[in-house]
Design a protein around this motif. Structure first.
Motif, mmCIF file in Angstrom:
data_model
loop_
_atom_site.group_PDB
_atom_site.id
_atom_site.type_symbol
_atom_site.label_atom_id
_atom_site.label_comp_id
_atom_site.label_asym_id
_atom_site.label_seq_id
_atom_site.Cartn_x
_atom_site.Cartn_y
_atom_site.Cartn_z
ATOM 1 N N GLU A 54 0.648 -1.260 0.087
ATOM 2 C CA GLU A 54 -0.049 -0.206 0.177
ATOM 3 C C GLU A 54 0.594 1.381 -0.045
ATOM 4 O O GLU A 54 0.255 2.200 -0.469
ATOM 5 C CB GLU A 54 -0.666 0.129 1.147
ATOM 6 N N ARG A 55 2.034 1.283 0.657
ATOM 7 C CA ARG A 55 2.961 2.415 0.617
ATOM 8 C C ARG A 55 3.470 2.760 -0.696
ATOM 9 O O ARG A 55 4.060 3.925 -0.854
ATOM 10 C CB ARG A 55 4.104 2.056 1.540
ATOM 11 N N LEU A 56 3.236 1.990 -1.575
ATOM 12 C CA LEU A 56 3.761 2.286 -2.943
ATOM 13 C C LEU A 56 2.869 2.752 -3.892
ATOM 14 O O LEU A 56 1.623 2.638 -3.535
ATOM 15 C CB LEU A 56 4.455 1.071 -3.559
ATOM 16 N N ALA A 57 3.311 3.750 -4.938
ATOM 17 C CA ALA A 57 2.299 4.114 -5.896
ATOM 18 C C ALA A 57 2.153 3.237 -6.939
ATOM 19 O O ALA A 57 2.174 3.836 -8.248
ATOM 20 C CB ALA A 57 2.954 5.647 -6.393
ATOM 21 N N LEU A 58 1.868 2.022 -6.667
ATOM 22 C CA LEU A 58 1.683 0.931 -7.803
ATOM 23 C C LEU A 58 0.445 0.412 -7.789
ATOM 24 O O LEU A 58 -0.035 -0.377 -6.659
ATOM 25 C CB LEU A 58 2.786 -0.135 -7.639
ATOM 26 N N LYS A 59 -0.125 0.547 -8.627
ATOM 27 C CA LYS A 59 -1.488 -0.333 -8.890
ATOM 28 C C LYS A 59 -1.591 -1.513 -9.214
ATOM 29 O O LYS A 59 -0.325 -2.031 -9.837
ATOM 30 C CB LYS A 59 -2.500 0.789 -9.962
ATOM 31 N N PRO A 60 -2.453 -2.563 -9.075
ATOM 32 C CA PRO A 60 -2.431 -3.918 -9.425
ATOM 33 C C PRO A 60 -2.015 -3.858 -10.893
ATOM 34 O O PRO A 60 -2.458 -2.895 -11.827
ATOM 35 C CB PRO A 60 -3.885 -4.594 -9.044
ATOM 36 N N MET A 61 -1.351 -5.028 -11.529
ATOM 37 C CA MET A 61 -0.974 -5.124 -12.781
ATOM 38 C C MET A 61 -1.286 -6.637 -13.102
ATOM 39 O O MET A 61 -1.072 -7.422 -12.329
ATOM 40 C CB MET A 61 0.584 -5.009 -13.030
ATOM 41 N N VAL A 62 -1.382 -6.839 -14.701
ATOM 42 C CA VAL A 62 -1.699 -8.210 -14.849
ATOM 43 C C VAL A 62 -0.711 -8.521 -15.973
ATOM 44 O O VAL A 62 -0.163 -7.767 -16.568
ATOM 45 C CB VAL A 62 -3.047 -8.381 -15.801
ATOM 46 N N TYR A 63 -0.134 -9.839 -15.713
ATOM 47 C CA TYR A 63 0.778 -10.382 -16.871
ATOM 48 C C TYR A 63 0.168 -11.418 -17.627
ATOM 49 O O TYR A 63 -0.443 -12.347 -16.843
ATOM 50 C CB TYR A 63 1.879 -10.808 -16.061
ATOM 51 N N LEU A 64 0.496 -11.416 -18.756
ATOM 52 C CA LEU A 64 0.028 -12.297 -19.684
ATOM 53 C C LEU A 64 1.027 -12.926 -20.576
ATOM 54 O O LEU A 64 2.111 -12.240 -20.915
ATOM 55 C CB LEU A 64 -1.279 -11.788 -20.529
ATOM 56 N N GLU A 65 1.246 -14.141 -21.106
ATOM 57 C CA GLU A 65 2.151 -14.526 -22.057
ATOM 58 C C GLU A 65 1.575 -15.782 -22.821
ATOM 59 O O GLU A 65 0.628 -16.244 -22.543
ATOM 60 C CB GLU A 65 3.400 -15.177 -21.253
ATOM 61 N N ASN A 66 2.269 -15.978 -24.044
ATOM 62 C CA ASN A 66 2.004 -17.048 -24.918
ATOM 63 C C ASN A 66 3.128 -17.574 -25.451
ATOM 64 O O ASN A 66 4.446 -17.329 -24.629
ATOM 65 C CB ASN A 66 0.954 -16.756 -26.057
ATOM 66 N N LEU A 67 3.374 -18.375 -26.375
ATOM 67 C CA LEU A 67 4.419 -19.212 -26.995
ATOM 68 C C LEU A 67 5.526 -18.125 -27.296
ATOM 69 O O LEU A 67 6.792 -18.562 -27.133
ATOM 70 C CB LEU A 67 4.164 -19.978 -27.889
ATOM 71 N N SER A 68 5.237 -16.916 -27.768
ATOM 72 C CA SER A 68 6.343 -16.146 -28.434
ATOM 73 C C SER A 68 6.084 -14.928 -27.820
ATOM 74 O O SER A 68 7.212 -13.847 -28.123
ATOM 75 C CB SER A 68 5.944 -15.925 -29.998
ATOM 76 N N ASP A 69 5.421 -14.155 -26.895
ATOM 77 C CA ASP A 69 5.517 -12.947 -26.450
ATOM 78 C C ASP A 69 4.916 -12.805 -24.938
ATOM 79 O O ASP A 69 4.302 -13.864 -24.464
ATOM 80 C CB ASP A 69 4.559 -12.059 -27.150
ATOM 81 N N ALA A 70 5.276 -11.639 -24.351
ATOM 82 C CA ALA A 70 4.374 -11.501 -23.171
ATOM 83 C C ALA A 70 3.998 -10.154 -22.920
ATOM 84 O O ALA A 70 4.719 -9.174 -23.663
ATOM 85 C CB ALA A 70 5.530 -11.802 -21.919
ATOM 86 N N TRP A 71 3.044 -9.628 -22.138
ATOM 87 C CA TRP A 71 2.511 -8.401 -21.872
ATOM 88 C C TRP A 71 2.351 -8.085 -20.334
ATOM 89 O O TRP A 71 1.800 -8.861 -19.845
ATOM 90 C CB TRP A 71 1.240 -8.175 -22.481
#
Length: 297
Positions: A241-258
């Motif tokens: 909570e002390r950080l200015a970071l909102k939740p994030m989602v990580y996705l990946e497939n065989l050739s890439d990631a986001w």
């Protein structure tokens, strides 16, 4: 925000620095194109800074941005400190030993995992990485050799070590990662490697869940039919909570990631995870399913 910059990990500093720089830019009313034009930077350079993608950050670059954003003295000192940490310290996965097998997508994932206070994941095909045994990791990569560039024996060793070393976040002093995994029943049934590999792998899941209160696993049975996770696996990270970071989602497939940061995108995955938690049997029934699967292997 980080109160003791010198004690912070480089991963945390990269993410926090990027988040605060973006907030300063938005508060100043400047668009990214205006900033890079003033500094004669490429657009990608500013993007990498704001998303924490650089392994290290030049302190002078940060001070140049602070000048443009008219940051106060306290912010300048703090952001400069973040950048210095990224220059003088290295996270273990960025060491010379592991660099050959840690691609940009995996590096981004490890940054998030090391910084997060909680991780929620849905896995449709594999045992979640934090719960994988070394033998299971090796069996996966033997399969992947057909679809990806073959790994040398040394790089396979490195990959297995990276995967198993990650599990240390589950036993961090003071702040172990709160890990909640929902897995498809297919993960239990599908043989990866020889039967002993699967038996040991599933037994390891049981051992971890029963010994660590910060780890929870649920299984989505075939009998429930269609569900919110059918579009693929995902990882949802939450930060202190002390950080200015909102939740994030990580996705990946065989050739890439986001990495997805948009509020609406994150909310979509948060809702999907909540639906899956409600749909799957509770932890005890799920453990019983895993133990039954051990017998079947």
């Amino acid at each position: 925000m980080i109160t003791d910059v010198e004690a912070a990990t480089p991963a945390l500093c990269r993410l926090q620095l990027g988040s605060e720089l973006r907030q300063l830019r938005l508060a100043s009313g400047l668009k990214g194109a205006q900033v890079v034009k003033k500094l004669r930077w490429s657009p990608s350079k500013l993007t990498r800074l704001e998303t924490g993608e650089n392994s290290s950050v030049e302190p002078d670059d940060v001070l140049a941005l602070c000048d443009i954003y008219q940051a106060d003295a306290e912010a300048r000192e703090r952001l400069h400190g973040y950048a210095v940490v990224t220059r003088i310290k290295r996270d273990w996965w960025l060491s010379r030993e592991y660099r050959p097998v840690v691609n940009p997508g995996l590096r981004a994932f490890l940054d998030l995992e090391a910084t997060a206070t909680s991780l929620q994941t849905y896995e449709s095909e594999f045992v979640p990485g934090l719960l994988q045994t070394e033998a299971y990791v090796r069996a996966i990569h033997q399969i992947h050799q057909r679809a990806r560039e073959a790994l040398s024996a040394q790089d396979l060793d490195r990959t297995a070590t990276v995967r198993t070393t990650r599990a240390a976040v589950l036993s961090r002093p003071d702040t172990p990662l709160k890990f909640t995994a929902i897995i498809n029943e297919a993960v239990l049934r599908r043989a990866v490697g020889q039967p002993p590999v699967m038996r040991d792998q599933l037994a390891h899941i049981v051992d971890v869940v029963e010994s660590r209160p910060n780890v929870r696993v649920q299984v989505v049975p075939f009998r429930v039919g269609a569900h919110a996770g059918m579009e693929g696996s995902f990882f949802l990270f939450h930060f202190p909570e002390r950080l200015a970071l909102k939740p994030m989602v990580y996705l990946e497939n065989l050739s890439d990631a986001w990495v997805k940061r948009g509020d609406s995108e994150v909310e979509r995955y948060r809702d999907a995870f909540t639906d899956l938690q409600a749909l799957a049997p509770g932890p005890q029934e799920s453990l019983s399913m895993i133990k039954e699967a051990i017998k079947e292997h």
